[in-house]
Design a protein around this motif. Structure first.
Motif, mmCIF file in Angstrom:
data_model
loop_
_atom_site.group_PDB
_atom_site.id
_atom_site.type_symbol
_atom_site.label_atom_id
_atom_site.label_comp_id
_atom_site.label_asym_id
_atom_site.label_seq_id
_atom_site.Cartn_x
_atom_site.Cartn_y
_atom_site.Cartn_z
ATOM 1 N N SER A 112 0.818 -1.208 0.000
ATOM 2 C CA SER A 112 0.000 0.000 0.000
ATOM 3 C C SER A 112 0.856 1.265 0.000
ATOM 4 O O SER A 112 0.344 2.366 -0.200
ATOM 5 C CB SER A 112 -0.936 0.008 1.219
ATOM 6 O OG SER A 112 -1.864 -1.054 1.140
ATOM 7 N N CYS A 113 2.159 1.087 0.219
ATOM 8 C CA CYS A 113 3.085 2.218 0.153
ATOM 9 C C CYS A 113 3.481 2.566 -1.276
ATOM 10 O O CYS A 113 4.412 3.347 -1.496
ATOM 11 C CB CYS A 113 4.349 1.913 0.970
ATOM 12 S SG CYS A 113 4.068 1.911 2.736
ATOM 13 N N LYS A 114 2.800 1.986 -2.237
ATOM 14 C CA LYS A 114 3.081 2.263 -3.649
ATOM 15 C C LYS A 114 3.123 3.751 -3.979
ATOM 16 O O LYS A 114 3.957 4.185 -4.780
ATOM 17 C CB LYS A 114 2.039 1.553 -4.521
ATOM 18 C CG LYS A 114 2.215 1.774 -6.012
ATOM 19 C CD LYS A 114 1.165 1.001 -6.806
ATOM 20 C CE LYS A 114 1.270 1.281 -8.295
ATOM 21 N NZ LYS A 114 0.284 0.500 -9.080
ATOM 22 N N PRO A 115 2.246 4.607 -3.380
ATOM 23 C CA PRO A 115 2.319 6.044 -3.691
ATOM 24 C C PRO A 115 3.665 6.681 -3.389
ATOM 25 O O PRO A 115 4.019 7.705 -3.989
ATOM 26 C CB PRO A 115 1.218 6.649 -2.805
ATOM 27 C CG PRO A 115 0.242 5.537 -2.622
ATOM 28 C CD PRO A 115 1.079 4.298 -2.538
ATOM 29 N N ILE A 116 4.449 6.080 -2.455
ATOM 30 C CA ILE A 116 5.738 6.695 -2.096
ATOM 31 C C ILE A 116 6.724 6.638 -3.259
ATOM 32 O O ILE A 116 7.215 7.690 -3.706
ATOM 33 C CB ILE A 116 6.326 6.020 -0.837
ATOM 34 C CG1 ILE A 116 5.380 6.221 0.353
ATOM 35 C CG2 ILE A 116 7.709 6.586 -0.529
ATOM 36 C CD1 ILE A 116 5.811 5.486 1.611
ATOM 37 N N GLY A 121 9.099 8.987 -8.161
ATOM 38 C CA GLY A 121 9.300 8.852 -9.600
ATOM 39 C C GLY A 121 8.740 10.029 -10.365
ATOM 40 O O GLY A 121 9.357 10.518 -11.324
ATOM 41 N N GLU A 122 7.570 10.516 -9.945
ATOM 42 C CA GLU A 122 6.968 11.685 -10.598
ATOM 43 C C GLU A 122 7.829 12.929 -10.389
ATOM 44 O O GLU A 122 7.961 13.759 -11.281
ATOM 45 C CB GLU A 122 5.562 11.921 -10.049
ATOM 46 C CG GLU A 122 4.546 10.891 -10.520
ATOM 47 C CD GLU A 122 3.204 11.023 -9.835
ATOM 48 O OE1 GLU A 122 2.236 10.415 -10.311
ATOM 49 O OE2 GLU A 122 3.120 11.738 -8.808
ATOM 50 N N MET A 123 8.430 13.043 -9.210
ATOM 51 C CA MET A 123 9.297 14.182 -8.926
ATOM 52 C C MET A 123 10.559 14.139 -9.783
ATOM 53 O O MET A 123 11.027 15.180 -10.278
ATOM 54 C CB MET A 123 9.667 14.201 -7.445
ATOM 55 C CG MET A 123 8.492 14.507 -6.521
ATOM 56 S SD MET A 123 8.882 14.238 -4.765
ATOM 57 C CE MET A 123 10.169 15.451 -4.498
ATOM 58 N N ARG A 127 9.080 15.867 -12.952
ATOM 59 C CA ARG A 127 9.331 17.126 -12.242
ATOM 60 C C ARG A 127 8.047 17.704 -11.660
ATOM 61 O O ARG A 127 7.828 18.921 -11.661
ATOM 62 C CB ARG A 127 9.981 18.159 -13.182
ATOM 63 C CG ARG A 127 11.276 17.703 -13.824
ATOM 64 C CD ARG A 127 12.371 17.498 -12.799
ATOM 65 N NE ARG A 127 13.633 17.071 -13.404
ATOM 66 C CZ ARG A 127 14.712 16.727 -12.702
ATOM 67 N NH1 ARG A 127 14.678 16.752 -11.392
ATOM 68 N NH2 ARG A 127 15.808 16.341 -13.320
ATOM 69 N N GLU A 128 7.180 16.828 -11.147
ATOM 70 C CA GLU A 128 5.907 17.276 -10.608
ATOM 71 C C GLU A 128 6.062 17.707 -9.151
ATOM 72 O O GLU A 128 6.897 17.198 -8.423
ATOM 73 C CB GLU A 128 4.862 16.151 -10.691
ATOM 74 C CG GLU A 128 4.397 15.868 -12.103
ATOM 75 C CD GLU A 128 3.236 14.888 -12.126
ATOM 76 O OE1 GLU A 128 2.590 14.715 -11.072
ATOM 77 O OE2 GLU A 128 2.980 14.304 -13.185
ATOM 78 N N LYS A 129 5.211 18.687 -8.749
ATOM 79 C CA LYS A 129 5.147 19.113 -7.359
ATOM 80 C C LYS A 129 3.876 18.527 -6.744
ATOM 81 O O LYS A 129 2.852 18.414 -7.406
ATOM 82 C CB LYS A 129 5.124 20.636 -7.268
ATOM 83 C CG LYS A 129 6.427 21.283 -7.734
ATOM 84 C CD LYS A 129 6.388 22.792 -7.552
ATOM 85 C CE LYS A 129 7.713 23.428 -7.987
ATOM 86 N NZ LYS A 129 7.701 24.905 -7.832
ATOM 87 N N HIS A 130 3.950 18.167 -5.466
ATOM 88 C CA HIS A 130 2.839 17.485 -4.830
ATOM 89 C C HIS A 130 2.234 18.316 -3.715
ATOM 90 O O HIS A 130 2.923 19.098 -3.056
ATOM 91 C CB HIS A 130 3.282 16.118 -4.300
ATOM 92 C CG HIS A 130 3.751 15.194 -5.366
ATOM 93 N ND1 HIS A 130 5.074 15.124 -5.758
ATOM 94 C CD2 HIS A 130 3.084 14.320 -6.153
ATOM 95 C CE1 HIS A 130 5.197 14.235 -6.730
ATOM 96 N NE2 HIS A 130 4.011 13.730 -6.989
ATOM 97 N N GLY A 184 5.133 3.511 -13.042
ATOM 98 C CA GLY A 184 3.989 4.395 -12.812
ATOM 99 C C GLY A 184 4.089 5.724 -13.549
ATOM 100 O O GLY A 184 3.186 6.089 -14.318
ATOM 101 N N PRO A 185 5.191 6.476 -13.365
ATOM 102 C CA PRO A 185 5.331 7.758 -14.060
ATOM 103 C C PRO A 185 5.384 7.600 -15.581
ATOM 104 O O PRO A 185 4.846 8.454 -16.320
ATOM 105 C CB PRO A 185 6.667 8.298 -13.523
ATOM 106 C CG PRO A 185 6.823 7.656 -12.198
ATOM 107 C CD PRO A 185 6.242 6.285 -12.350
ATOM 108 N N PHE A 186 6.038 6.534 -16.077
ATOM 109 C CA PHE A 186 6.078 6.312 -17.528
ATOM 110 C C PHE A 186 4.678 6.023 -18.071
ATOM 111 O O PHE A 186 4.314 6.480 -19.159
ATOM 112 C CB PHE A 186 7.025 5.152 -17.869
ATOM 113 C CG PHE A 186 8.466 5.556 -17.977
ATOM 114 C CD1 PHE A 186 8.898 6.348 -19.034
ATOM 115 C CD2 PHE A 186 9.384 5.172 -17.022
ATOM 116 C CE1 PHE A 186 10.222 6.732 -19.139
ATOM 117 C CE2 PHE A 186 10.716 5.558 -17.115
ATOM 118 C CZ PHE A 186 11.136 6.337 -18.179
ATOM 119 N N GLN A 187 3.889 5.280 -17.299
ATOM 120 C CA GLN A 187 2.514 5.000 -17.712
ATOM 121 C C GLN A 187 1.703 6.290 -17.756
ATOM 122 O O GLN A 187 0.946 6.536 -18.702
ATOM 123 C CB GLN A 187 1.872 4.018 -16.730
ATOM 124 C CG GLN A 187 0.421 3.689 -17.043
ATOM 125 C CD GLN A 187 -0.161 2.703 -16.048
ATOM 126 O OE1 GLN A 187 0.084 1.515 -16.140
ATOM 127 N NE2 GLN A 187 -0.921 3.192 -15.091
#
Length: 340
Positions: A112-116, A121-123, A127-130, A184-187
């Motif tokens: 369930s820690c997949k979002p971490i 990866g998105e960052m 280069r995404e901000k959360h 995830g980010p590539f998808q």
């Protein structure tokens, strides 16, 4: 069918499919077969089986939606699908392999820690901000996993113990999470670049290319022949294998239809309940023992998104209240200053 009835039907389909899938998955990977208790350790075959079932169902849905004009790749270059499929394969392979060393509830909580890793990866990739809500959600995930990991059951039985076997299982889940953070980010990038992609394009291509990689890995090792020998020796395993393949494919169909009809928020709520029910089912059917603090950890992990939203709202209200309470004092002070 009314909207409410459709929601109940799809939501129930998700719950039943994935609860049965979780039970079949745990039964295949962690229980012994026959008098000698022989274990079924052919996880690459299970990934291949899972991929074949999912790809077949997705292909049928694409043909039903688009007919002979269906473009199964969705216009996405094959090399892009291959990048995602490698990470997808690693995540599934490590997740299944980990069940040979840790109990299913621990795997569910840790996965369930997949979002971490996805957020990291998105960052790094996009280069995404959360938002503050997402950051708090990640902190709650870490806290919940820590509570589950460090707490010890008060009763004897099949439970969680931080030994070398468990550490290896957690290492495998961690590698799987890294793979999640890779694909995830590539998808997400593929989806943004190709806005006309359907969920079934994703389902087909991720599983088709993952299946090819899995097939390439089992062919030279003789794993297919070993699986055939195992099935002949223990024919009762066919039931778990059939349930494993069918429920995973149907569960994905229910999820994709649920997202299409009711949106991502509804899917999040349904899958949150699914995680909790999967843990409960595993505890009931396999006799795992869990401490009260571990149940707290499960609840924190499952509801981290909702809890983080409530915390952000509370902080915002508190900030607004302080701002409002401070305004009269500020005005009074300004008035005195002008008068003097």
């Amino acid at each position: 069918m009314s909207s409410t009835a459709k929601l109940v039907f799809l939501g129930a389909g998700v719950q039943v499919s994935f609860i049965l899938f979780g039970l079949a998955q745990e039964s295949l990977t962690s229980t012994g077969f026959g008098e000698d208790g022989e274990s079924f350790h052919y996880t690459s075959f299970l990934v291949l089986l899972q991929s074949a079932g999912n790809a077949l169902v997705a292909l049928v849905m694409l043909l039903a939606m688009y007919g002979s004009k269906a473009d199964v790749t969705g216009g996405v270059p094959v090399q892009d699908w291959l990048k995602v499929a490698i990470g997808y394969l690693g995540a599934h392979k490590c997740g299944l392999e980990a069940l040979r060393f840790i109990i299913f509830p621990l795997q569910v909580v840790f996965k369930s820690c997949k979002p971490i890793p996805v957020m990291l990866g998105e960052m790094l990739v996009a280069r995404e901000k959360h938002s503050l809500k997402k950051k708090l959600s990640v902190l709650l995930l870490v806290a919940g996993v820590a509570a589950f990991t460090l707490a010890k059951p008060s009763k004897k039985g099949e439970s969680f113990h931080l030994d070398s076997k468990t550490m290896w299982g957690l290492t495998l889940v961690s590698i799987g999470l890294v793979c999640d953070g890779f694909y995830g980010p590539f998808q997400n990038k593929i989806v943004k670049q190709h806005s006309d992609l359907s969920s079934y394009h994703l389902m087909f291509n991720l599983n088709f290319w993952q299946g090819l990689f899995a097939f390439a890995s089992v062919l030279p090792t003789g794993e297919l022949q070993e699986v055939a020998s195992f099935v002949v020796k223990h024919p009762s395993i066919w039931k778990q294998i059939a349930v494993f393949s069918a429920t995973m494919a149907m569960g994905n169909v229910f999820i994709f239809q649920l997202q299409r009809e009711f949106g991502a928020l509804t899917v999040t709520k349904v899958t949150t309940a699914r995680k909790l029910l999967s843990v409960l089912s595993s505890v009931v059917f396999f006799g795992h023992k869990m401490a009260a603090l571990q149940w707290v950890g499960v609840l924190v992990v499952c509801f981290s998104n909702q809890l983080s939203g409530a915390l952000v709202s509370a902080l915002k209200l508190e900030g607004d209240k302080k701002k409002v309470d401070g305004e009269p004092n500020g005005k009074a002070a300004n008035g005195k200053a002008k008068a003097s």
